[in-house]
Design a protein around this motif. Structure first.
Motif, PDB file in Angstrom:
ATOM      1  N   THR A   1     -51.771  43.423  86.405  1.00  0.00           N
ATOM      2  CA  THR A   1     -52.694  45.250  86.585  1.00  0.00           C
ATOM      3  C   THR A   1     -52.209  45.628  85.038  1.00  0.00           C
ATOM      4  OG1 THR A   1     -53.446  44.907  88.847  1.00  0.00           O
ATOM      5  CG2 THR A   1     -54.542  46.950  87.031  1.00  0.00           C
ATOM      6  N   ILE A   2     -50.662  46.416  85.641  1.00  0.00           N
ATOM      7  CA  ILE A   2     -50.338  47.161  84.206  1.00  0.00           C
ATOM      8  C   ILE A   2     -48.803  46.716  83.812  1.00  0.00           C
ATOM      9  CG2 ILE A   2     -51.219  49.042  86.136  1.00  0.00           C
ATOM     10  CD1 ILE A   2     -48.975  50.166  87.109  1.00  0.00           C
ATOM     11  N   GLY A   3     -48.967  45.411  84.443  1.00  0.00           N
ATOM     12  CA  GLY A   3     -48.013  45.456  83.768  1.00  0.00           C
ATOM     13  C   GLY A   3     -46.678  45.524  84.555  1.00  0.00           C
ATOM     14  N   THR A   4     -45.190  45.873  83.659  1.00  0.00           N
ATOM     15  CA  THR A   4     -43.828  45.255  84.739  1.00  0.00           C
ATOM     16  C   THR A   4     -42.992  47.061  84.782  1.00  0.00           C
ATOM     17  OG1 THR A   4     -42.649  44.310  83.047  1.00  0.00           O
ATOM     18  CG2 THR A   4     -43.638  42.690  84.911  1.00  0.00           C
ATOM     19  N   THR A   5     -43.363  47.918  83.840  1.00  0.00           N
ATOM     20  CA  THR A   5     -42.557  49.260  83.717  1.00  0.00           C
ATOM     21  C   THR A   5     -42.305  49.792  84.569  1.00  0.00           C
ATOM     22  OG1 THR A   5     -44.457  50.442  82.394  1.00  0.00           O
ATOM     23  CG2 THR A   5     -43.265  48.905  80.820  1.00  0.00           C
ATOM     24  N   TRP A   6     -43.431  50.067  85.765  1.00  0.00           N
ATOM     25  CA  TRP A   6     -43.363  50.511  86.859  1.00  0.00           C
ATOM     26  C   TRP A   6     -42.292  49.977  87.667  1.00  0.00           C
ATOM     27  CZ3 TRP A   6     -43.216  47.708  91.658  1.00  0.00           C
ATOM     28  CH2 TRP A   6     -44.093  47.450  91.927  1.00  0.00           C
ATOM     29  N   ARG A   7     -41.510  48.881  87.466  1.00  0.00           N
ATOM     30  CA  ARG A   7     -40.224  48.391  88.260  1.00  0.00           C
ATOM     31  C   ARG A   7     -39.035  49.392  87.916  1.00  0.00           C
ATOM     32  NH1 ARG A   7     -40.578  44.006  90.900  1.00  0.00           N
ATOM     33  NH2 ARG A   7     -43.107  42.499  90.783  1.00  0.00           N
ATOM     34  N   LYS A   8     -39.477  49.666  86.559  1.00  0.00           N
ATOM     35  CA  LYS A   8     -37.663  50.105  86.158  1.00  0.00           C
ATOM     36  C   LYS A   8     -38.363  52.165  86.235  1.00  0.00           C
ATOM     37  CE  LYS A   8     -33.714  49.698  83.915  1.00  0.00           C
ATOM     38  NZ  LYS A   8     -32.802  47.803  83.589  1.00  0.00           N
ATOM     39  N   THR A   9     -39.663  52.389  85.407  1.00  0.00           N
ATOM     40  CA  THR A   9     -39.866  53.478  85.545  1.00  0.00           C
ATOM     41  C   THR A   9     -41.036  54.041  86.819  1.00  0.00           C
ATOM     42  OG1 THR A   9     -39.493  53.516  83.192  1.00  0.00           O
ATOM     43  CG2 THR A   9     -40.342  55.403  83.785  1.00  0.00           C
ATOM     44  N   PRO A  10     -40.876  54.217  88.271  1.00  0.00           N
ATOM     45  CA  PRO A  10     -41.791  53.860  89.022  1.00  0.00           C
ATOM     46  C   PRO A  10     -43.179  55.034  88.277  1.00  0.00           C
ATOM     47  CG  PRO A  10     -39.692  54.481  89.922  1.00  0.00           C
ATOM     48  CD  PRO A  10     -39.536  54.747  88.596  1.00  0.00           C
ATOM     49  N   GLY A  11     -43.007  56.217  87.440  1.00  0.00           N
ATOM     50  CA  GLY A  11     -43.782  57.257  86.415  1.00  0.00           C
ATOM     51  C   GLY A  11     -44.681  56.115  86.088  1.00  0.00           C
TER      52      GLY A  11
END
Ligand code: RUG
Length: 807
Positions: free
Chosen positions: A474-484
């Motif tokens: 849904t939102i891509g994978t950047t949350w894995r490194k940047t939980p914000g």
């Protein structure tokens, strides 16, 4: 740290041959796990030694997090995740016909902590490394971790946790880094050959502290910090001092067991020895390392920050003073100045009984040099205050370190450090305004708030792969490194497809938990029910009892009116009680008996079920949290310093049902009133009751037929097999006036639960609320918390930034 699947398979098979002379098909899970561990270790070993060397060569300032508890849980999968090879290894093992999940089960949970405090320390370790920060842990390698909990006839029974029985793959014994620690005897000051006064020790016991180091891997950043845990041994030179095996045993047992108490520490000699043991060993080893930098000790604070996690390691302060003065000839003034700049302290509770105090006599006898230094710290503090506040002797009496023949460890920690923080905004405010108000007036600049955080990688990526996948899509994978970046999910609050996918992930996690419940308890539960979860230590202030009273209300309602409209509920408890805390154990027994009663009542027909899962630990939390619909955070306002299960549950999409206590307040602020359910007294109202002293619990009972029926059930045989426990609980509420205002908050809680019921009925809206919780959980990432500690308290920088500056 890169590796292909084929390389991994080859390496694994090769090592299996070397170690056990076996092929995959012949190896047991334990053997395979051991070998897999050694493969993983080999892959990070270069990065580990390079990190250490780089820090040394660069003269990098490092933080040392001293904590008497660490609760890392299982490490295999989190190490693989952080190395970036989780999927490669999983696939490689699958090729060889082995399931990673099954192998991971072989690992014993490293449970060297009681609950929130120890788990927080481990979340912090993970985040320090993942943020690229130079920081290490320092603690005790207990031979036995937190007891294993079993229920026998509904009673908690404690069994030893022999976590080291099959060895510990991750640790490295560092014999050459051992140091000696002295206990007892007499100490007096005598002039040395250089004319300096030096302490002379007579008849002291010398014990050896041997470090066991565990790598703490940063998330895909090649940085590997160290968790150093100390174990006791008897030096060969000292063996003659022991008159018998029993005598020797007593000393060898110093690091045998973790004290199974998370807030009400009784004064015990062994505990005091434990505290000094790991503190002295840790500070000695820091100084030894520092001396290799060839820098003068009076700028130690430019290279070293020591964090005192709760007061248990507060002896860091006199120990640092001792080393600087006694071993390096520094003056008192200089040593004090450096010590204050190096040390910082976190307070984790306002509960008076949990604020550590040690009897002077005990301290004097067991740690004579420590006591001398503390006495002098106290004397100088009193002198200074007498000059500054001659008209206020009460203030001096209230704040001094030694009072009524007791050493107040929190006072020591505040007076002799440069920073004191609480662990949630409300908690820090209460420290400033009430509990530590005097100190706040004396040292306002030292007080600050650092709201706790959680290692989101463990609590989302590892614990909840199903939800993680939906997020990636849904939102891509950047949350894995940047939980914000989880915030991006908010854009999908009206997207039915995403809401359905989230619901699907939750359902599958509920099915997984339902299977576990069936396997371990024999109780069949429906994944369609609301999974209502309360997981935390069992303590009266956390009010598991309030939850139980409400369950009984639902039970009686359904008995009276089987047609009553009510969502099916599964109430899940996970909690250990300190073995000596009889009241908490009575509540466990009562919950178990109510569970038996309700689960087996044909009139209820499964519409309410109650399950108390045995042996709540990190691993079980990883199973329960992704499956939760409702997160019970119902402590009496002002009592829970922060809480962290609240953050983990929110991150996994549970709706928080809470009082305005600890970090619940910030969760409410993060998601907005519409996405939590808040009830009960505020902390102000609680304090008003304390001031007016006009709470009469019995009035609530007298005026409420509902409460009468529920409370009577504890003593009239309705709940079977709790003759003594039922009476104890009944009396605690009515005879002893309900210390934690359970009856006062009962009606509000019932209404809040009714609201939950109504909200759940509208599944579309419920999913939207759940989404909003996930989307706004990023701010409780321990990465952010650690960056704030780094910038505002420790003054350390991420290594990358440091290198850039150098370049
Ligand atoms: O009870 C507190 C929790 O509210 C908090 O979240 C956790 C971590 O900060 O620490 C817990 N705690 C407090 N554990 N032991 C104490 C008292 O020494």
């Amino acid at each position: 740290m890169e590796m292909t699947k084929e390389e991994f398979k080859k390496e694994l098979q090769q090592r299996l041959k070397e170690k056990y002379a076996m092929d995959i098909n012949d190896a047991s899970s334990q053997e395979l796990y051991n070998v897999l561990g050694s493969v993983v270790k080999a892959y990070y070993s270069d990065a580990w030694s390079n990190t250490w060397k780089d820090y040394l060569e660069d003269g990098q300032k490092q933080a040392y997090y001293f904590s008497i508890e660490f609760l890392p849980g299982k490490m295999l999968k989190s190490n693989l995740l952080n190395m970036g090879i989780l999927e490669t290894v999983e696939a490689g093992l699958a090729d060889l016909g082995v399931s990673l999940d099954e192998l991971a089960q072989v690992e014993q949970d490293m449970a060297l902590g009681n609950g929130g405090l120890g788990r927080l320390a481990s979340c912090f370790m993970d985040s320090i490394a993942s943020c690229g920060l130079p920081g290490n842990g320092n603690g005790i390698r207990y031979d036995y971790g937190l007891f294993k909990q079993r229920f026998v006839d509904g009673y908690q029974v404690e069994l030893p946790d022999e976590w080291l029985r099959n060895g510990n793959t991750w640790e490295v014994r560092k014999e050459s880094k051992a140091v000696d620690v002295l206990f007892g005897g007499n100490v007096y000051l005598a002039e040395d050959t250089d004319g300096q006064l030096r302490p002379v020790y007579e008849g002291a016991r010398r014990l050896r502290a041997v470090p066991y180091d565990t790598a703490v891997l940063g998330y895909q950043n090649h940085l590997v910090n160290t968790l150093r845990l100390w174990s006791v041994e008897i030096p060969e030179s000292e063996e003659d001092h022991y008159r018998s095996i029993e005598d020797r045993r007593a000393f060898e047992d110093l690091t045998a067991v973790l004290y199974p108490d998370d807030s009400n520490e009784r004064g015990r000699q062994t505990r005091l020895w434990q505290e000094y043991f790991f503190v002295s060993a840790g500070v000695q080893s820091i100084i030894r390392y520092y001396l290799r930098l060839n820098k003068p000790l009076d700028v130690l604070n430019e290279y070293v920050a020591i964090h005192i996690n709760d007061t248990h390691p507060a002896l860091c302060i006199p120990e640092m003073m001792r080393i600087l003065m006694d071993e390096h000839g520094m003056s008192w003034e200089k040593a004090f100045n450096v010590t204050v700049k190096v040390m910082s302290y976190t307070n984790h509770t306002i509960m008076a009984e949990a604020l550590e105090k040690w009897p002077v006599a005990l301290m004097k006898e067991n740690l004579p040099r420590m006591y001398q230094i503390i006495e002098e710290l106290d004397r100088r503090f009193v002198n200074e205050l007498t000059i500054c506040y001659p008209e206020n002797p009460e203030l001096i009496q209230r704040t001094r370190i030694i009072q009524n023949e007791q050493v107040h460890m929190a006072h020591l920690a505040i007076i002799c450090s440069h920073s004191t923080n609480g662990v949630a905004k409300l908690h820090s405010d209460l420290l400033k305004e009430v509990v530590l108000h005097d100190f706040y007036q004396l040292f306002p600049e030292r007080f600050n708030n650092k709201t706790n955080g959680i290692a989101q990688r463990r609590w989302l990526q590892l614990a909840n792969p199903k939800l993680s996948k939906v997020l990636d899509q849904t939102i891509g994978t950047t949350w894995r490194k940047t939980p914000g970046d989880l915030k991006l999910l908010q854009n999908y609050v009206e997207d039915q497809t995403v809401l359905d996918q989230l619901a699907e992930a939750k359902k599958s996690n509920k099915q997984r938990l339902a299977s576990y419940i069936e396997e371990t308890t024999g109780i069949t539960v429906s994944p369609e029910a609301i999974f209502d979860v309360q997981i935390k230590r069992l303590h009266a202030y956390k009010r598991q009892l309030l939850n139980l009273l409400h369950i009984l209300k639902l039970y009686f309602d359904l008995k009276d009116d089987p047609k009553k409209v009510q969502e099916s509920r599964l109430f899940i408890f996970g909690a250990k009680a300190a073995p000596s805390y009889t009241y908490a154990k009575s509540i466990i027994k009562a919950i178990n008996e109510v569970a038996n009663l309700i689960n087996n009542d044909p009139d209820i027909n499964g519409r309410i079920k109650v399950v108390f899962l045995e042996n709540y630990n990190v691993h079980l939390a990883e199973l329960i949290i992704p499956a939760a619909d409702v997160s019970e955070q119902i402590s009496l306002a002002s009592k829970e310093a922060s809480g962290t299960s609240n953050m983990k549950l929110m991150l996994n999409g549970a709706i928080t049902l809470a009082t305005l206590d600890g970090a619940n307040v910030e969760i409410r602020d993060a998601v907005g009133d519409d996405n939590v359910v808040i009830f009960g007294m505020t902390e102000r109202e609680v304090y008003q009751y304390y001031e007016r002293q006009d709470y009469v619990a019995k009035d609530y009972y007298d005026q409420s037929p509902v409460l009468q029926r529920i409370l009577n059930a504890f003593v009239d045989g309705t709940i079977p097999n709790i003759y003594f426990e039922g009476r104890e609980i009944f009396d605690s509420l009515l005879k002893h006036n309900d210390e934690y205002f359970v009856l006062r908050d009962f009606d509000a809680y019932v209404k809040a639960q009714e609201k939950i019921d109504g909200l759940y009925r509208d599944q579309h809206h419920w999913q939207q609320m759940s989404l909003m919780n996930i989307a706004n959980a990023g701010r409780f990432s321990a990465d952010d918390t650690m960056m704030r500690y780094a910038e505002e308290i420790w003054h350390i920088e991420p290594v990358e930034q440091y290198s850039k500056k150098k370049g």
